[in-house]
Write an enzyme that holds these catalytic residues in place. Structure first.
Site, mmCIF file in Angstrom:
data_model
loop_
_atom_site.group_PDB
_atom_site.id
_atom_site.type_symbol
_atom_site.label_atom_id
_atom_site.label_comp_id
_atom_site.label_asym_id
_atom_site.label_seq_id
_atom_site.Cartn_x
_atom_site.Cartn_y
_atom_site.Cartn_z
ATOM 1 N N LYS A 48 -5.436 -8.332 8.834
ATOM 2 C CA LYS A 48 -4.850 -7.596 7.787
ATOM 3 C C LYS A 48 -3.468 -8.471 7.105
ATOM 4 O O LYS A 48 -3.389 -9.180 7.194
ATOM 5 C CB LYS A 48 -4.565 -6.759 8.465
ATOM 6 C CG LYS A 48 -3.318 -6.598 9.035
ATOM 7 C CD LYS A 48 -3.801 -5.146 10.772
ATOM 8 C CE LYS A 48 -2.064 -5.589 11.443
ATOM 9 N NZ LYS A 48 -2.187 -5.067 13.154
ATOM 10 N N TYR A 258 24.822 -11.910 -10.639
ATOM 11 C CA TYR A 258 25.099 -10.549 -10.245
ATOM 12 C C TYR A 258 26.536 -10.457 -9.579
ATOM 13 O O TYR A 258 26.796 -10.736 -7.636
ATOM 14 C CB TYR A 258 23.962 -9.745 -9.912
ATOM 15 C CG TYR A 258 22.974 -9.825 -10.530
ATOM 16 C CD1 TYR A 258 23.174 -9.259 -12.167
ATOM 17 C CD2 TYR A 258 21.756 -9.918 -10.792
ATOM 18 C CE1 TYR A 258 22.556 -8.509 -13.039
ATOM 19 C CE2 TYR A 258 20.578 -9.354 -11.290
ATOM 20 C CZ TYR A 258 21.215 -10.017 -12.644
ATOM 21 O OH TYR A 258 19.738 -9.278 -13.575
#
Ligand SMILES: *Cc1c(COP(=O)(O)O)cnc(C)c1O
Length: 355
Positions: A48, A258
């Site tokens: 999956k 940042y």
């Protein structure tokens, strides 16, 4: 002039500046190891979520070639993709038929629904029925028929191939494991079926009593190690790699990225690589991750950005723009370092990795 008009198809894109190295031999070896550890049971494969982010298109044919007989997915659209990859394999859909359209798709393709409730059983019978799997909930309280619902008339009409239950805490030494095993043993004696299945990857390590006729590993196929007993039996399958986009020099006092969470205290040579949190290399790796070139450690400096991460090139001064580095991504160690689960580390890997 070599104008292509607005109607001309654009040329094929150049190769991406990030890639997922994929070790097909390791994947096949992991399936064989788990099949062996399953004793007289066969190992299936949980594929999956695009084979846990590894890429179903590259992983599933390798598993099939290694000898894997059965594949489990969560969604019907995932079954459709598998039909194109391994048309002759046995495929089952864990979410079961939620709608009449799901049941009709199963009837038309031979993909087996996993029946999770009396309502799903009735929906399957109304569509014409046929071979299916049955999930019984023995304690996880997630998906599956409750023990108290087993007398429902619709269930008696099912033609059950695999009788499943799912362990809630197989990666721990929890008393829950034995309780679930014993409830599942009771089901094996009372519900007609062909094959019984309980164990996920971690459950395989719990021993013979958990194996039934079929085990359902997912994580460990792809390099995850959910219990110490599997240490040494499982190989790393994938590793994120990225190209250096730019190299720059820092002086003492220069900060990176940042919010400037890293500040140089000495002259440094740094590289900006094309891998960021949009690719699943989350901010959890800020100041913690390690990239490598020929074994040399190139630590992540400052914050991971959306499309870029900055690394220290101190140990690899010859590297420049366009050179490739690979992330430390051994799953047990990476989970420990990042605080993310081994499952998350796999399924996070973003769409920009070519697979
Ligand atoms: C995902 C899943 C598995 C595989 O579990 P792992 O822990 O990844 O080995 C097995 N069975 C069911 C029902 C699942 O949903």
């Amino acid at each position: 002039m070599n104008h292509s008009g607005p109607d001309a198809a654009p040329p094929a894109p150049p190769p991406a500046a990030l890639r997922l190295s994929f070790d097909a031999d390791a994947l096949a070896a992991n399936w064989r190891a788990l099949d062996r550890l399953s004793g007289t049971a066969r190992a299936a494969a949980a594929v999956k979520a695009d084979a846990y982010g590894v890429g179903a298109e590259q992983a599933v044919p390798v598993l099939r070639e290694a000898g894997c007989p059965d594949f489990f997915v969560a969604h019907w659209c995932e079954a459709r993709e598998l039909l194109g990859l391994v048309p002759s394999a046995s495929i089952a859909v864990l979410h079961g038929p939620l709608t009449a359209a799901d049941a009709a798709f199963a009837r038309a393709t031979g993909v087996r629904p996993v029946i999770n409730s009396p309502a799903q059983a009735q929906r399957w019978l109304d569509a014409g029925g046929g071979p299916c799997d049955l999930m019984v909930d023995t304690g996880i309280n997630r998906l599956g028929v409750a023990l108290g619902e087993l007398g429902d008339a619709a269930l008696a009409g099912l033609e059950i191939d695999i009788l499943l239950s799912h362990l809630a805490a197989a990666d721990e030494d929890s008393p829950c494991n034995e309780r679930q095993r014993s409830a599942w043993e009771g089901l094996r004696r009372t519900i007609p079926h062909h094959r019984a299945s309980l164990a996920n990857s971690a459950g395989i390590a719990l021993g013979d009593g958990y194996h039934g006729e079929l085990t359902r590993p997912g994580l460990a196929l792809y390099g995850g190690v959910p219990r110490r007993e599997l240490d040494g039996a499982i190989r790393q399958v994938i590793r994120p790699e990225a190209a250096i986009l730019q190299v720059r020099d820092l002086g003492p006092g220069d900060s990176v990225g940042y919010n400037g969470t890293f500040t140089a205290t000495r002259p440094m040579r740094i590289g900006v690589i094309a891998l960021g949190y949009a690719d699943g290399y989350l901010r959890a790796w800020s100041g913690k991750g390690v990239l490598r070139s020929s074994g040399r450690a190139l630590p992540v400096l400052g914050r991971v950005s959306m499309d870029m991460t900055v690394i220290d090139l101190g140990q690899a001064p010859e590297l420049g723009e366009g050179d490739w580095v690979s992330a430390d991504y051994d799953l047990p160690a990476a989970a420990h370092a990042s605080g993310l689960s081994q499952y998350e580390l796999l399924t996070l890997l973003g769409k920009r990795f070519p697979r």
